[in-house]
Structure formats: C-alpha cells, structure tokens
Design an enzyme around this catalytic site. Structure first.
Site, short mmCIF file in Angstrom:
data_model
loop_
_atom_site.label_atom_id
_atom_site.label_comp_id
_atom_site.label_asym_id
_atom_site.label_seq_id
_atom_site.Cartn_x
_atom_site.Cartn_y
_atom_site.Cartn_z
CB ILE A 48 -0.90 0.07 1.25
CG1 ILE A 48 -1.47 -1.29 1.62
CG2 ILE A 48 -2.03 1.07 1.04
CD1 ILE A 48 -2.15 -1.30 2.98
N GLY A 50 1.13 5.45 0.68
CA GLY A 50 0.47 6.51 1.44
C GLY A 50 -0.16 6.02 2.72
CB SER A 52 1.82 8.85 6.76
OG SER A 52 1.15 9.69 5.85
CB SER A 53 -2.76 10.05 7.72
OG SER A 53 -2.71 10.69 6.45
N GLY A 54 -5.06 8.37 6.98
CA GLY A 54 -6.21 8.16 6.10
C GLY A 54 -6.48 6.72 5.72
CB SER A 182 -11.79 11.25 -6.08
OG SER A 182 -12.73 12.17 -5.52
CE1 TYR A 195 -7.70 14.67 -4.91
CE2 TYR A 195 -10.02 14.71 -5.53
CZ TYR A 195 -8.97 14.12 -4.85
OH TYR A 195 -9.18 12.98 -4.11
#
Length: 334
Positions: A48, A50, A52-54, A182, A195
């Site tokens: 995975i 990213g 560090s969070s979320g 998204s 974005y």
C-alpha cells in the site's frame, strides 16, 4: 439560490447523492453493506502507498488483522507515523513491514518494491495505489509547478508503482491492483484545481490497464470514494498556500469566489466512516478471481458517479464489444 462562495464539497456531494439515489441501485460493495462474513486474507501479500494517515493507514491495520502480509509504504522516513505503526504491529503481532517510498521518486519506487518482493518471496498479490494529494483554486491559477506536483503524485506515482509490480504479477499469472481515485474523478466541482483532472486521468489509465492485463490473469479495481474526513483536507493547505503566494493580485481578483479560501485548513467528509474504503477493498480481494468489479463507488449518501460508470460500461461494450478487443473488455465489464 445558495451563494457560490458558501458552496463546499460536502454540500455538493450530498446533493449529488440524492440525485444518484433516484437513478442508480446500490452496488453489492456499497459502504452500507453489512452482510459481509468474516474475511480471511491469510497468505495474501499487499503493498500500500500513502500509509501515514487516512485510508492507507486504516487499510494497513485492517488487512493485517485479517491475516495479510502488509507492506506499508510512506515517504520521508523516519517519521512518527512509521514508528507508531511499527509499535502497533509489534503489540498486536501483525505482519506489517514499513518501507520508504515516495511515489514521485523513481529510485525509491524501484528499491521499495524490490524490498517488498524479496520479503514476499518474489510475488506480490495486491498493490493498492492510495497515495495522493489535493490542491485548490481555479484552473488558470494552477501554475506549472503546482500542476506538475499534483500530476506527479496522483497520476505518475501510480504509473511508477504499477510498472514496478506488473512484471512479477505477469510472471505469477495473476494479481490485483487497486487505484484509489475519487468521486471527483467522474464529477467536477469548480475551484478544486487540478484534483479532478488527475483523478479523471487515473480513472482512464486504470480502465485501459484492466483491459490489457486481463489476459495475464491480473485484475484492476478503481475505488471511488466520496467525501470522507481524512487528512487530505488538512494536508492540502500548505501546498495550496504556496501556490497562492505565487499568484498575482490580478489573478486572485479574477476569481474571488475560488481564491479567497486558498491555503486555509478546511474540513470535509462529514461523519462518514473512512473504514468504508479498507472494508470494501478487503471484500474485493476476497472475491473469486474473475468476479471482481472494475469500479466500486463508496459513500453512505453520495454516489452520483454510479450513473456515469453504468453508461461508460455500456458505451465501451457497444463500441468495442464485437471488435478484437471485445473478449477482454467484456471480461472486465460484464
């Protein structure tokens, strides 16, 4: 009529969700699906980005608790988030290995994937491209520095990762790639900078890859979250403020409704549960090979992209279903 300056992503997504509910049925992997049986991902190796969070951090813990061997990657090691994750893994006996990967750096991607492959015995079952960033402001205000940064992270980053893992997946005769896009990879809200363009690009790249790797037994699933309360709202403030500082007064004055809030720490996502995303990914991993969906729309209320997903699939089959590409396209979409 609401003042345009007071519109925010959460309001627009909720409104869109009401519209979506009118026209589209809830998919089998919707966020509100509570019919799942306990999952067992023992023996599954998952990398995975990213974490560090979320969604990435929640996912690393979730998949490991289901028995998976997890390679949790993040940039800028050492950092407190990495230490915390290692301590949690040790305390709970979870198989989580933290590896440094900045998805914008070719060398780190290659070396990080190489470490994970070696630790996994030369085969990675799942890649989850989760790392991403956001910037706000009107398109004209997105200078090339900001544009290159967000495309390098949200589009070129997943491409680097996929190219790094695909040779081993092809050699193994199978694998699964998840690309987190998204709702805004299908629906556009003004003022969100580059974005949506990056997420539209990742949607297209993912779908094309799905058709191309289907004969190799590799599946691609696009995860389309709506608004969720993660650190993306906080993390966008610094790069957006840097962008704003480079803009002229004339540019700021030209789009006051979109530039006034640039660089401010915002909040969003309401009270939706970010665990919807890891749970949906785990359920998809556990599905029989060949039955996994190309796209999964996730939000308890707002899933307007389902209408677009349906029409897109119908169009692909109508245009190319009887062509030489037809078997792969139907295998992915049917």
């Amino acid at each position: 009529m609401p003042n345009e300056t007071n519109l925010n992503r959460r309001h627009l997504m909720i409104g869109a969700g009401v519209l979506a509910a009118t026209y589209a049925a809830t998919p089998s992997l919707a966020a509100d699906d509570t019919s799942e049986t306990p999952l067992d991902l023992t023996g599954t190796s998952i990398l995975i980005t990213g974490t560090s969070s979320g969604f990435g951090r929640l996912g690393a813990e979730h998949y490991a608790r289901l028995g998976a061997k997890v390679f949790a990657t993040m940039r800028n090691l050492p950092r407190p988030e990495a230490t915390e994750l290692k301590e949690l893994a040790n305390a709970e006996g979870l198989d989580i290995t933290v590896i440094e990967i900045d998805v914008t750096q070719d060398r780190q991607v290659k070396s990080g994937v190489k470490k994970a492959l070696k630790a996994a015995g030369g085969k990675l079952d799942v890649l989850i491209n989760n790392a991403g960033m956001a910037l706000s402001g009107p398109i004209e205000a997105q200078d090339m520095q900001a544009t290159q940064l967000i495309f390098d992270t949200n589009v070129f980053g997943p491409q680097r990762m996929m190219r790094a893992v695909l040779p081993a997946m092809r050699a193994a005769g199978g694998g699964q790639i998840f690309n987190v896009t998204s709702q805004l990879g299908r629906v556009i809200i003004p003022g969100f900078g580059q974005y949506s363009p990056t997420k539209f690009a990742l949607e297209a790249m993912s779908e094309q890859l799905a058709y191309e790797v289907q004969p190799h037994g590799i599946e691609v699933t696009i995860i389309q979250p709506g608004g969720y309360p993660t650190k993306i709202w906080e993390n966008q403030a610094k790069p957006t403020a840097a962008l704003k500082s480079r803009l002229s007064d004339d540019m700021l004055a030209a789009y006051p409704q979109f530039t006034a809030g640039m660089g401010k720490v915002g909040s969003g996502g309401g009270e939706s549960d970010p665990m919807d995303i890891p749970r949906a990914i785990a359920r998809t991993i556990a599905m029989p090979k060949g039955s996994r969906p190309l796209r999964v729309a996730l939000h308890p209320v707002a899933r307007p992209q389902e209408m677009i997903n349906k029409v897109s699939a119908q169009t692909q089959i109508a245009v190319l279903g009887k062509s030489p590409y037809g078997p792969s396209i139907k295998a992915v979409l049917d």
